[in-house]
Design a protein around this motif. Structure first.
Motif, PDB file in Angstrom:
ATOM      1  N   ASP A   1      19.089  -4.798 -16.170  1.00 32.59           N
ATOM      2  CA  ASP A   1      19.239  -5.401 -14.841  1.00 32.59           C
ATOM      3  C   ASP A   1      18.383  -6.637 -14.619  1.00 32.59           C
ATOM      4  N   ASN A   2      17.549  -6.990 -15.576  1.00 32.21           N
ATOM      5  CA  ASN A   2      16.597  -8.083 -15.361  1.00 32.21           C
ATOM      6  C   ASN A   2      16.616  -9.071 -16.517  1.00 32.21           C
ATOM      7  N   VAL A   3      16.090 -10.255 -16.245  1.00 28.61           N
ATOM      8  CA  VAL A   3      15.952 -11.278 -17.281  1.00 28.61           C
ATOM      9  C   VAL A   3      14.795 -10.895 -18.199  1.00 28.61           C
ATOM     10  N   THR A   4      15.084 -10.756 -19.490  1.00 34.01           N
ATOM     11  CA  THR A   4      14.076 -10.422 -20.491  1.00 34.01           C
ATOM     12  C   THR A   4      13.999 -11.557 -21.499  1.00 34.01           C
ATOM     13  N   ILE A   5      12.801 -12.105 -21.683  1.00 35.47           N
ATOM     14  CA  ILE A   5      12.647 -13.307 -22.502  1.00 35.47           C
ATOM     15  C   ILE A   5      11.551 -13.094 -23.533  1.00 35.47           C
ATOM     16  N   SER A   6      11.877 -13.334 -24.798  1.00 39.21           N
ATOM     17  CA  SER A   6      10.856 -13.418 -25.835  1.00 39.21           C
ATOM     18  C   SER A   6      10.344 -14.850 -25.873  1.00 39.21           C
TER      19      SER A   6
ATOM     20  N   GLY B   1      10.131 -12.424 -16.041  1.00 40.55           N
ATOM     21  CA  GLY B   1      10.020 -13.095 -14.754  1.00 40.55           C
ATOM     22  C   GLY B   1       8.965 -14.179 -14.718  1.00 40.55           C
ATOM     23  N   ASN B   2       7.817 -13.934 -15.351  1.00 37.71           N
ATOM     24  CA  ASN B   2       6.745 -14.936 -15.355  1.00 37.71           C
ATOM     25  C   ASN B   2       7.157 -16.194 -16.120  1.00 37.71           C
ATOM     26  N   ILE B   3       7.862 -16.012 -17.237  1.00 37.85           N
ATOM     27  CA  ILE B   3       8.333 -17.161 -18.011  1.00 37.85           C
ATOM     28  C   ILE B   3       9.376 -17.933 -17.219  1.00 37.85           C
TER      29      ILE B   3
ATOM     30  N   VAL C   1       1.078 -13.427 -17.679  1.00 42.52           N
ATOM     31  CA  VAL C   1       1.137 -12.809 -19.000  1.00 42.52           C
ATOM     32  C   VAL C   1       2.578 -12.409 -19.308  1.00 42.52           C
ATOM     33  N   ALA C   2       2.985 -12.616 -20.561  1.00 42.73           N
ATOM     34  CA  ALA C   2       4.306 -12.246 -21.048  1.00 42.73           C
ATOM     35  C   ALA C   2       4.157 -11.845 -22.515  1.00 42.73           C
TER      36      ALA C   2
ATOM     37  N   GLY D   1      -1.442 -22.450 -13.642  1.00 44.77           N
ATOM     38  CA  GLY D   1      -0.104 -21.900 -13.495  1.00 44.77           C
ATOM     39  C   GLY D   1       0.600 -21.535 -14.786  1.00 44.77           C
ATOM     40  N   GLY D   2      -0.093 -21.595 -15.923  1.00 39.46           N
ATOM     41  CA  GLY D   2       0.532 -21.341 -17.214  1.00 39.46           C
ATOM     42  C   GLY D   2       0.721 -19.865 -17.520  1.00 39.46           C
ATOM     43  N   VAL D   3       1.346 -19.611 -18.670  1.00 39.66           N
ATOM     44  CA  VAL D   3       1.671 -18.238 -19.086  1.00 39.66           C
ATOM     45  C   VAL D   3       1.308 -18.049 -20.552  1.00 39.66           C
TER      46      VAL D   3
END
Length: 402
Positions: A56-61, A391-393, A317-318, A276-278
């Motif tokens: 249900d969510n955006v998942t990003i490597s 979400g953070n990315i 964090v991601a 504001g970085g990740v």
């Protein structure tokens, strides 16, 4: 020589070419091989929750190499010299990923031991895009809308990136060219210094150069995400200060958790978050160990995650696992003289254990399901899990990309 009838899934890439005729083919690893023992979800309810979170969510490597390694490492030289890179598309579709930042092997040598040059990069990028254009259920993401569209349509989005800007040499306009060709993320420097700044292998940290500052300004202007994963401490801090937009550390860990040059000190992590970085947490073999877990596994990797959350805040964090399909640890050893593992992985007198694989985070298929499972088992809320899984990315890209 590889027989298509024997392992039909190994060579999904370049379906329009004749293997062994149009390019020199080597036998590739079995992409479905698993050695990890970690299981995501201890009961049916938790496994259902993991499934829902991924669906249900955006998942990003934030950083991966979704390609297959050679089955026989005697073929490593031929493998590195080939510009056709083979992706395990069927496996990647089972990974639960919306998008993957795809960084290829140009930094570790191909036709040249010192790393790829401009013509190598452009040729490989063109071949990569041609392969993706011939695949079903795959898109190349150039905007945030492309990533959201992939999530809506059930596709996998590839974000084109490169781990080093060394190939631009001293030509700023090459940043514009790469952007025009689809590159949306670029590391300033790999382990060794280049015209932009110092890398993690350097004994003297010269920081960001004058040209590097101009490159940062140009990347800001064109809308390309800046990555300092392999940059030295001073270069990282200089880039964070010089950039008008937040920057990324797409794949690294915390030096406070494991004291090697490949990890980032808290000073850099804090500066990245304040602007504001990740940070994407790294999981390649022999990187994100910890004092409490000296044989690397998902547990040691998550030690870096929990520390980064304490230092940076969970909204910064991601995960950028930096994994492949095949024997990553053996591949790492085979190319150690090129990537400089003897220096950037040096833990001094500390005792630690070499592993054959990172249990729980062995390849892109299992990574995010197991990460989600670990977070569920350790009591994280749904909103926290969706933030660190993508979400953070997504927020960061919305601030940087044009």
């Amino acid at each position: 020589m590889y027989s298509p009838a024997a392992k039909p899934d190994d060579y999904e890439s370049f379906p329009y070419l004749r293997r062994g005729a149009d390019f020199p083919a080597v036998e590739l690893a079995d992409p479905s091989a698993r050695r990890s023992r970690f299981t995501a979800g201890s009961d049916d309810d938790r496994r259902a929750r993991i499934d829902r979170l991924l669906a249900d969510n955006v998942t990003i490597s934030f950083h991966d190499h979704p390609q297959l390694l050679p089955a026989d490492f005697a073929d490593t030289r031929d493998f590195l010299r080939a510009k056709h890179e083979f992706t395990a598309f069927a496996e990647l579709r089972r990974a639960g990923l919306t998008a993957v930042f795809d960084n290829w092997f140009g930094v570790i040598g191909s036709t040249r031991r010192a790393g790829w040059k401009w013509d190598d990069l452009i040729t490989t990028l063109g071949l990569r895009l041609a392969d993706l254009a011939h695949q079903d259920g795959v898109v190349v993401a150039r905007t945030v809308g492309d990533i959201l569209g992939a999530q809506r349509d059930g596709h996998v989005a590839f974000v084109m990136g490169t781990e080093s800007a060394g190939m631009i040499e001293n030509e700023l306009d090459r940043i514009d060219v790469l952007y025009g060709l689809g590159i949306r993320q670029m590391g300033l420097v790999y382990a060794e210094a280049n015209t932009l700044g110092s890398g993690q292998k350097e004994r003297r940290d010269g920081g960001l150069t004058a040209f590097g500052r101009r490159a940062v300004e140009r990347m800001n202007a064109v809308g390309m995400l800046i990555d300092v994963s392999h940059a030295s401490d001073r270069t990282s801090l200089d880039a964070i200060e010089a950039s008008a937009k937040p920057i990324a550390i797409t794949h690294a860990g915390a030096r406070a958790v494991w004291p090697i040059a490949r990890m980032k000190p808290d000073e850099v992590l804090k500066a990245c978050a304040e602007r504001g970085g990740v940070l994407g947490i790294e999981a390649a073999p022999h990187t994100t160990l910890s004092y409490d877990h000296r044989a690397q596994s998902i547990e040691s990797v998550m030690d870096h995650f929990t520390h980064a959350v304490e230092v940076m805040g969970i909204e910064h964090v991601a995960f950028g696992p930096d994994t492949l399909y095949g024997d990553h640890a053996a591949f790492q050893k085979a190319i150690s003289d090129v990537i400089g593992s003897s220096t950037v992985f040096d833990a001094g007198d500390l005792e630690w254990e070499r592993v054959s694989h990172v249990d729980g985070l062995e390849n892109p298929t299992e990574n995010f399901r197991n990460i989600a499972g670990w977070l569920v088992e350790h009591g994280y809320r749904d909103d926290e899990i969706t933030a660190v899984l993508g979400g953070n990315i997504l927020r960061l890209l919305g601030e940087v990309w044009r």
